[in-house]
Motif scaffolding. Sequence first.
Motif: not given
Length: 321
Positions: A167-176, A105-109, A148-153
């Motif tokens: 269900t389960a979720d895991r977040g990760f960060q995208v940077k440039q 999932w993108e930061p926008s959902g 997009k940069t930011g918090q993805w899931k």
Amino acid sequence: MAKRVATVLVAAALGAATLAATPAYADDGSGQPSPSGQPTGQSTQPSPSEQSAKKDFGKKHYVPDPRILSVHVSPNPVVVKRRGSVQVTATVRTKDVRSVSIEVWEPSGRRHHGQHRFGQQSGQHDRHDGRARYDTASRSWTFTSGHKTGQWKVHVEAIGLDGKRLTADRGFQVKQDRWRPQPPKGPKATRIVGFDATPEPVRRGHKLTLQGKLQVARCYADWYYRDWNSYVSVHRGSGNCHDSRSYWHDWNRLGHQDIDVYFQASGTRAWKRVGTLKSNRDGGFYGKVRAYRSGTWAVKFDGARGLKGSEAQDYVKVVRW
């Protein structure tokens, strides 16, 4: 008489031996006798159902326990170069699960789908062999500078052997991996350097000399600022002051600005305005004041349009001789 008794005993013994050697017969309804102890139409071996019952007797029946054991994302954080790409992989470990759906999932959902069904045939793991079933599923995505940069899931949904939904979720960060100078959102930083009130100490009623320099943050191409002692460039043209380049011009002179003079006597908290000095074209200022008490002298630039304020202080002791 004795011979007669012996003859009777021998006859009895022979009769017992004859009875033991003669088989017993029972009627099976056909008119023919059959040996007793083994009726006709029955087997002495147990049936398959009886064998299975004996084998499973005392054995505990396994009940599936569906779980999502872990969700791992690699790499994390994801650092994308301007003209490069990075492959990101999500790995999911499960127990007693029939199928898994993996989405990012993108930061926008917004969702990017990906499904994985264990086994080569549909429903292969609907059955189990009396033991826990462990599986691993993975899915990869390619990230570029266009993402997009930011918090993805990573979002995982699984269906257990018993039909249970997990269900389960895991977040990760995208940077440039790039830097873009941003124009300032406030006034430019200034500072007063080299401020000094002399002589020290000074005789009561004699004059003090106040001097120093007013400066503003600047580079060759344009003004830059951040706070009192650090800077960031304004993004204009080809001659910008980037951190990775040698364009720094450090602090630059700031002339023709009013600088107020204040005094705080020792033992008091109040500041008293004494007068105003003006910086010359080189940013320097100079003035004289009379000293009657020991205390702290301060010079203060209140700022102007597009300029932050700044100040400096110096303590001077006043003596009678």
